[in-house]
Design a protein around this motif. Structure first.
Motif, mmCIF file in Angstrom:
data_model
loop_
_atom_site.group_PDB
_atom_site.id
_atom_site.type_symbol
_atom_site.label_atom_id
_atom_site.label_comp_id
_atom_site.label_asym_id
_atom_site.label_seq_id
_atom_site.Cartn_x
_atom_site.Cartn_y
_atom_site.Cartn_z
ATOM 1 N N THR A 171 0.665 -1.257 -0.362
ATOM 2 C CA THR A 171 -0.266 0.360 0.010
ATOM 3 C C THR A 171 0.583 1.742 0.088
ATOM 4 O O THR A 171 0.221 2.092 -0.728
ATOM 5 C CB THR A 171 -0.264 -0.384 1.201
ATOM 6 O OG1 THR A 171 -0.626 -0.259 2.518
ATOM 7 C CG2 THR A 171 -1.683 -1.002 1.645
ATOM 8 N N ASP A 172 2.269 1.210 0.620
ATOM 9 C CA ASP A 172 3.305 2.359 0.621
ATOM 10 C C ASP A 172 3.457 2.453 -0.837
ATOM 11 O O ASP A 172 4.874 3.507 -0.200
ATOM 12 C CB ASP A 172 3.836 2.765 1.766
ATOM 13 C CG ASP A 172 5.390 0.835 1.842
ATOM 14 O OD1 ASP A 172 4.683 0.419 0.811
ATOM 15 O OD2 ASP A 172 6.118 1.067 2.779
ATOM 16 N N GLY A 173 4.282 1.865 -1.460
ATOM 17 C CA GLY A 173 4.327 1.797 -2.997
ATOM 18 C C GLY A 173 5.756 0.836 -3.232
ATOM 19 O O GLY A 173 5.758 0.700 -4.182
ATOM 20 N N ILE A 218 13.345 3.419 -7.775
ATOM 21 C CA ILE A 218 13.959 2.612 -5.622
ATOM 22 C C ILE A 218 14.679 4.189 -5.185
ATOM 23 O O ILE A 218 15.492 4.759 -5.264
ATOM 24 C CB ILE A 218 15.159 2.152 -6.512
ATOM 25 C CG1 ILE A 218 14.703 0.817 -8.109
ATOM 26 C CG2 ILE A 218 15.209 0.873 -4.916
ATOM 27 C CD1 ILE A 218 15.602 -0.518 -8.388
ATOM 28 N N ALA A 219 13.532 4.113 -3.994
ATOM 29 C CA ALA A 219 14.238 4.660 -2.724
ATOM 30 C C ALA A 219 15.231 4.261 -2.378
ATOM 31 O O ALA A 219 15.998 4.727 -1.689
ATOM 32 C CB ALA A 219 12.314 5.202 -1.570
#
Length: 168
Positions: free
Chosen positions: A7-9, A63-64
Motif C-alpha cells: 500500500t505504501d508503494g 528505487i528509493a
C-alpha cells in the motif's frame, strides 16, 4: 518473479532467516530421527550448509531504498534510480558475509580480509582449532575496525562467541 506492490508503494521479498533442509526417505520408513509433518515422515539434515541470494533489481519505478531487517546490505542504486545491485566494496559487509552457518569463519577468508598470508596466521594459532582461531580474529576485526557499527553486527558476534564457547 513478480513482487506484490504494498500500500505504501514498496515491494517486499521475504526469505526465511532460518532454513532447515529436510527430505522424505524414498522407502517411507521411519526412524527416531524423523518427525511426522503433514502426514509424511521427514528427516532433518544436520550437516552445515550455506545459501546465497543474488538479486538484480530493475523496475519502471524509481528505487528509493533497499533494506534488510536481518542482513547487512550495501547497495548501489543507479543514477536514474531504476536499478540496483549489491556493492561488494564495504569491508564490514565483506567480513560479515564470510561468517559460516555455525557462527565461525574460515582462516583463509580472515587472512584475505586482513591482507595477511594464511600460513602466517596459521603459525600464530593459539586456539585448539583453526576455525576457533579464525573466528577469534574475525571478532577482533569487528571490534577494532567496525566498532561504530556494533548495532549492525552484535547478533552475529553473539553467534560467533557461542561457536567459540563450544570449542573449549
Amino acid at each position: 518473479m513478480e513482487l506484490k506492490v504494498q500500500t505504501d508503494g514498496g515491494v517486499s521479498f521475504i526469505l526465511p532467516t532460518f532454513l532447515k533442509p529436510r527430505y522424505s526417505p524414498a522407502d517411507g520408513g521411519c526412524s527416531r530421527d524423523m518427525e511426522k509433518i503433514e502426514g509424511q515422515n521427514v528427516m532433518f539434515v544436520s550437516k552445515q550448509y550455506a545459501y546465497e541470494v543474488k538479486a538484480h533489481v530493475v523496475g519502471a519505478h524509481r528505487i528509493a531504498q533497499i533494506t534488510s531487517h536481518s542482513e547487512l546490505l550495501s547497495v548501489d542504486i543507479s543514477e536514474d534510480a531504476l536499478s540496483a545491485e549489491r556493492a561488494d566494496s564495504d569491508p564490514l559487509v565483506a567480513l560479515v558475509s564470510k561468517q559460516r552457518f555455525d557462527g565461525s569463519w574460515l582462516l583463509e577468508d580472515v587472512a584475505e580480509l586482513c591482507g595477511v598470508a594464511c600460513a602466517v596466521l596459521g603459525e600464530w594459532n593459539p586456539a585448539k582449532t583453526e576455525a576457533a582461531w579464525a573466528t577469534a580474529l574475525a571478532l577482533a576485526l569487528l571490534e577494532k575496525r567496525h566498532a561504530e557499527a556494533r548495532d549492525k553486527w552484535s547478533l552475529l558476534a553473539t553467534k560467533a562467541r557461542a561457536f567459540l564457547s563450544g570449542c573449549q
